[in-house]
Design a protein around this motif. Structure first.
Motif, mmCIF file in Angstrom:
data_model
loop_
_atom_site.group_PDB
_atom_site.id
_atom_site.type_symbol
_atom_site.label_atom_id
_atom_site.label_comp_id
_atom_site.label_asym_id
_atom_site.label_seq_id
_atom_site.Cartn_x
_atom_site.Cartn_y
_atom_site.Cartn_z
ATOM 1 N N MET A 238 -33.635 7.379 -59.101
ATOM 2 C CA MET A 238 -34.084 8.747 -58.809
ATOM 3 C C MET A 238 -34.685 8.821 -57.419
ATOM 4 O O MET A 238 -35.606 8.063 -57.093
ATOM 5 C CB MET A 238 -35.131 9.185 -59.821
ATOM 6 N N ARG B 224 -35.334 15.517 -59.467
ATOM 7 C CA ARG B 224 -36.252 16.650 -59.533
ATOM 8 C C ARG B 224 -36.811 16.854 -60.937
ATOM 9 O O ARG B 224 -37.958 16.603 -61.168
ATOM 10 C CB ARG B 224 -35.543 17.934 -59.060
ATOM 11 N N GLY B 225 -35.973 17.278 -61.863
ATOM 12 C CA GLY B 225 -36.480 17.519 -63.227
ATOM 13 C C GLY B 225 -37.495 18.641 -63.279
ATOM 14 O O GLY B 225 -38.406 18.622 -64.099
ATOM 15 N N HIS C 279 -38.954 20.765 -69.935
ATOM 16 C CA HIS C 279 -37.828 20.295 -70.762
ATOM 17 C C HIS C 279 -38.202 19.006 -71.475
ATOM 18 O O HIS C 279 -39.217 18.386 -71.168
ATOM 19 C CB HIS C 279 -36.574 20.062 -69.904
ATOM 20 N N ASP D 193 -36.026 15.314 -72.606
ATOM 21 C CA ASP D 193 -34.825 14.689 -72.053
ATOM 22 C C ASP D 193 -33.685 14.589 -73.060
ATOM 23 O O ASP D 193 -33.895 14.245 -74.226
ATOM 24 C CB ASP D 193 -35.166 13.303 -71.487
ATOM 25 N N LEU E 175 -40.358 5.937 -66.650
ATOM 26 C CA LEU E 175 -40.214 5.925 -65.187
ATOM 27 C C LEU E 175 -41.116 4.860 -64.604
ATOM 28 O O LEU E 175 -42.253 4.688 -65.052
ATOM 29 C CB LEU E 175 -40.630 7.267 -64.571
ATOM 30 N N ASP F 235 -46.120 15.394 -58.553
ATOM 31 C CA ASP F 235 -46.718 15.015 -59.841
ATOM 32 C C ASP F 235 -45.719 15.288 -60.982
ATOM 33 O O ASP F 235 -44.736 16.016 -60.797
ATOM 34 C CB ASP F 235 -47.980 15.845 -60.118
ATOM 35 N N THR F 236 -45.997 14.743 -62.148
ATOM 36 C CA THR F 236 -45.217 15.085 -63.349
ATOM 37 C C THR F 236 -46.180 15.672 -64.383
ATOM 38 O O THR F 236 -47.267 15.131 -64.604
ATOM 39 C CB THR F 236 -44.504 13.849 -63.930
ATOM 40 N N TRP G 35 -42.764 8.512 -71.977
ATOM 41 C CA TRP G 35 -43.128 9.675 -72.817
ATOM 42 C C TRP G 35 -42.198 9.762 -74.013
ATOM 43 O O TRP G 35 -41.037 9.329 -73.968
ATOM 44 C CB TRP G 35 -43.129 10.959 -72.012
ATOM 45 N N HIS H 178 -41.895 18.010 -70.506
ATOM 46 C CA HIS H 178 -42.425 17.599 -69.206
ATOM 47 C C HIS H 178 -41.703 18.371 -68.105
ATOM 48 O O HIS H 178 -40.649 18.986 -68.341
ATOM 49 C CB HIS H 178 -42.264 16.087 -68.993
ATOM 50 N N ALA I 111 -41.169 18.036 -63.561
ATOM 51 C CA ALA I 111 -41.573 17.560 -62.238
ATOM 52 C C ALA I 111 -42.226 18.734 -61.529
ATOM 53 O O ALA I 111 -41.691 19.840 -61.510
ATOM 54 C CB ALA I 111 -40.360 17.054 -61.471
ATOM 55 N N ARG J 6 -39.595 9.940 -52.658
ATOM 56 C CA ARG J 6 -40.212 9.852 -53.995
ATOM 57 C C ARG J 6 -39.190 9.095 -54.849
ATOM 58 O O ARG J 6 -38.176 9.663 -55.252
ATOM 59 C CB ARG J 6 -40.468 11.249 -54.537
ATOM 60 N N ARG K 2 -35.573 4.769 -63.758
ATOM 61 C CA ARG K 2 -35.739 5.505 -65.017
ATOM 62 C C ARG K 2 -34.888 4.854 -66.091
ATOM 63 O O ARG K 2 -33.725 4.491 -65.821
ATOM 64 C CB ARG K 2 -35.252 6.930 -64.783
#
Ligand code: SIN
Length: 271
Positions: free
Chosen positions: A81, A97-98, A102, A104, A117, A128-129, A243, A250, A252, A262, A266
């Motif tokens: 990523m 990005r994410g 959502h 996964d 991750l 941040d996430t 997670w 979650h 991004a 960044r 993953r």
């Protein structure tokens, strides 16, 4: 090993441990903490790809992501990523990005147990996430709403109704049919109920007219973020964050400087 709550209702922050040399007791405590807190952050790790895979596989079977062009060439179970391909500086690999709430892979027939991750390069700010507990979301519903949704099923597709990002998939994968899942899920390991919908991937509520379904979804989305059940993770290089996709959502957060990298590895973890 020290463990502290990230916020009162979700997330645990672990320090003082090397995941390459866990005792059996440490592992049992980590796994139970993850089940209880849904998001587990272990700080200060220094891992090779095989070591990251080995630690990820302790949680369950690893599955290469459907977006094949993000696979690490030697280890397809690792998704790269935020890494440039090397052919062109602007050719950023996808899934970096994410953004948007959502869970996964709900578009897969098999529910994805967890995502992990490992943070390698972290921008000086932003990136941040965000995480939220979907047990807390379910618990906040009125009894009337809980009864109304108890037996509903939801259709999920890659990129949702707008098919956002569908071009990332290989042509044969773009034709995958929607996956159907229960709107209320009972966690297979803890027995707790959670709400399983998200605004990024839902196509429709099965058997419900579109307008009525959209009204109900809009009402449910109001419950997704509950007090003390939302955690914002500020990354440090060396963090591993896993997670539980069966009971969290979650996103991004974005907002990092455009000229800074960044980079994460993953893994996608199944039952
Ligand atoms: C994801 O949505 O899977 C990634 C989240 C992030 O990059 O922060």
């Amino acid at each position: 090993m020290q463990i502290e709550d990230a916020v009162p209702r979700v997330g645990a922050l672990v320090t003082g441990v090397d995941v390459r040399s866990l005792t059996e007791n440490d592992w049992k405590q980590l796994y139970q903490t993850w089940l209880d807190r849904h998001v587990l952050i272990v700080r200060g790790q220094k891992l090779t790809k095989p070591e990251f895979l080995e630690y990820s596989a302790r949680f369950g079977r690893l599955k290469p992501h459907r977006v094949k062009k993000t696979h690490d060439p030697e280890h397809p179970e690792i998704t790269l990523m935020g890494v440039t391909s090397g052919n062109s500086g602007s050719d950023k690999l996808v899934l970096d990005r994410g953004q948007g709430w959502h869970t996964d892979s709900p578009w897969d027939v098999e529910i994805c147990k967890a995502t992990q991750l490992y943070g390698l390069e972290i921008p000086s700010y932003g990136g941040d996430t965000l995480f939220a507990s979907m047990h807390a979301a379910y618990d906040a519903l009125s009894e009337q709403l809980k009864t109304k949704i108890a037996t509903l099923k939801v259709a999920f597709g890659y990129g949702g109704r707008a098919r956002t990002g569908i071009e990332r998939l290989d042509p044969e994968d773009q034709k995958m049919p929607p996956a159907i899942h229960d709107m209320v899920r009972v966690h297979p390991e803890t027995g707790r109920k959670s709400l399983y919908v998200n605004p990024t991937h839902v196509l429709s509520i099965v058997g419900m007219p579109e307008e009525e379904g959209d009204r109900l979804l809009a009402e449910l989305y109001w419950y997704m973020l509950q007090p003390n059940a939302e955690y914002r993770h500020k990354w440090q290089a060396g963090d591993i964050v896993i997670w539980d996709n069966r009971c969290t959502v979650h996103s991004a957060a974005g907002g990092q400087p455009a000229d800074q990298r960044r980079v994460h590895w993953r893994t996608t973890i199944m039952q």
